[in-house]
Design a protein around this motif. Structure first.
Motif, PDB file in Angstrom:
ATOM      1  N   SER A 150      41.375  34.629  50.129  1.00 29.28           N
ATOM      2  CA  SER A 150      40.290  35.467  49.786  1.00 29.28           C
ATOM      3  C   SER A 150      40.520  35.904  48.193  1.00 29.28           C
ATOM      4  N   ALA A 151      41.721  35.946  47.833  1.00 27.89           N
ATOM      5  CA  ALA A 151      42.155  36.133  46.347  1.00 27.89           C
ATOM      6  C   ALA A 151      41.483  35.019  45.543  1.00 27.89           C
ATOM      7  N   LEU A 152      41.848  33.855  46.085  1.00 25.75           N
ATOM      8  CA  LEU A 152      41.172  32.534  45.477  1.00 25.75           C
ATOM      9  C   LEU A 152      39.844  32.440  45.227  1.00 25.75           C
ATOM     10  N   ARG A 153      39.183  32.749  46.483  1.00 24.28           N
ATOM     11  CA  ARG A 153      37.688  32.906  46.404  1.00 24.28           C
ATOM     12  C   ARG A 153      37.006  33.743  45.320  1.00 24.28           C
ATOM     13  N   ARG A 154      37.668  34.822  45.217  1.00 23.20           N
ATOM     14  CA  ARG A 154      37.081  35.992  44.099  1.00 23.20           C
ATOM     15  C   ARG A 154      37.566  35.359  42.614  1.00 23.20           C
ATOM     16  N   GLN A 155      38.499  34.636  42.431  1.00 20.25           N
ATOM     17  CA  GLN A 155      38.727  33.956  41.148  1.00 20.25           C
ATOM     18  C   GLN A 155      37.876  32.930  41.030  1.00 20.25           C
ATOM     19  N   ILE A 156      37.379  32.265  41.978  1.00 25.62           N
ATOM     20  CA  ILE A 156      36.299  31.059  41.972  1.00 25.62           C
ATOM     21  C   ILE A 156      35.175  31.596  41.437  1.00 25.62           C
ATOM     22  N   ALA A 157      34.663  32.626  42.141  1.00 26.02           N
ATOM     23  CA  ALA A 157      33.464  33.427  41.773  1.00 26.02           C
ATOM     24  C   ALA A 157      33.416  33.887  40.493  1.00 26.02           C
TER      25      ALA A 157
END
Length: 345
Positions: A150-157
């Motif tokens: 989830s944290a990685l997805r937020r960083q990607i966004a």
């Protein structure tokens, strides 16, 4: 005496000088327009170079953000692979749990018939507890990996938003550069027209006050005076006759400078030229010194007549810019000259 000889030569009607004047003025206008245009293109290129450097920095930032995005996506794939491995381990643990539960049920059913199997039942129960503990640890790891994903997805966004912002800023910079180029070209064209008009006025005024003399002529965008008009041979001290001619030039320039707008950076350039015969005197070791000293003498006299020093430029070219390369005495006479040119700084 020179003036009287010039008048005798021009007593007949001769249309050729007028034609030459008109043609020279036309060539002067064309050359000056090209010169100002080249100068404008130079300043424009400097401005565009500065914008290109800013654009390169933006492109570098975009490339860096793209690299970070690729790295984060790689980390996400690794986390997904770890999650898949843990899920497989959890499935295996559940399968072992089911198998052991079956063994436990079988052992418990046989316990009534054989108390000797009680030790085996305890062993199976221990294994079952151990599998339960392993299953709990696997679930905890799965939860942790889900949080990391989830944290990685937020960083990607966030990285994608930054990349979109950089691309938008890049488009805005390109639009501003194009607009700046258009405005600069328009300003340069207006400057060319204004300076050409004042240069034409100045040349027309000089033609009126200097008259039609064989030792004064127009070459391209310059008024050319034979050195003998101002100086004796091998000297850089103005003669009285030369000062009288410069007085006329100063009067025309003083009348014109009040009409030229202050935002046009005009200057009158005075160029000294010699012939190719070497000179080596204590005062002038070479033709460089002689030509420069003559140009400076004319500039200093113009300053004494009220021309602002910041509007004057003195340059010495020695014998290295001849207008006649035939090597005759007549050619050397033509090459010994003082040139005046109204131009921009």
């Amino acid at each position: 005496m020179a003036l009287s000889r010039g008048r005798r030569r021009t007593e007949g009607i001769n249309y050729w000088p007028g034609f030459v004047d008109a043609l020279s003025t036309l060539l002067l206008s064309i050359i000056m327009i090209l010169s100002i245009f080249v100068l404008g293109q130079f300043f424009l290129s400097q401005e565009v170079t500065g914008k290109d450097e800013a654009l390169n920095r933006l492109n570098a930032q975009v490339a860096e953000l793209s690299q970070l995005l690729a790295l984060e996506r790689t980390n996400e794939r690794n986390a997904q692979e770890q999650l898949s491995a843990l899920n497989a381990s959890l499935d295996k643990s559940n399968s072992d749990k089911t198998r052991l539960q079956g063994l436990l049920d079988t052992a418990q059913s046989d316990a009534a018939a054989a108390n000797a199997n009680s030790g085996q039942i305890q062993q199976v129960q221990g294994e079952l507890d151990n599998q339960k503990r392993l299953s709990g640890q696997a679930l905890a790891q799965v939860d942790l990996l889900n949080q990391q994903i989830s944290a990685l997805r937020r960083q990607i966004a966030a990285l994608e938003q930054a990349l979109d912002a950089s691309e938008s800023k890049d488009r805005e910079s390109q639009t501003k550069i194009a607009d700046l180029g258009s405005r600069l070209n328009a300003a340069l064209a207006q400057r060319v027209q204004e300076l050409s008009r004042y240069r034409s006025d100045f040349f027309g005024r000089l033609r009126d006050v200097l008259g039609n003399r064989p030792d004064i002529r127009i070459v391209g965008d310059r008024f050319v005076f034979q050195s003998e008009v101002f100086f004796q041979a091998g000297q850089a001290t103005l003669q009285p006759e030369g000062k009288a001619e410069i007085d006329k030039i100063a009067a025309a320039l003083l009348d014109l400078q009040d009409k030229i707008p202050n935002d046009i950076p005009w200057v009158l350039r005075v160029d000294g030229h010699t012939d190719d015969r070497p000179i080596n005197s204590p005062q002038f070791p070479s033709n460089w010194e002689l030509s420069a000293s003559r140009a400076i003498a004319v500039v200093q006299y113009l300053i004494s007549k009220g021309i602002p020093a910041q509007r004057l430029v003195a340059a010495g070219f020695g014998e290295f810019q001849p207008i006649d390369t035939s090597g005759t005495d007549e050619a050397r006479n033509r090459n010994r000259r003082i040139e005046l040119k109204l131009t921009e700084r």
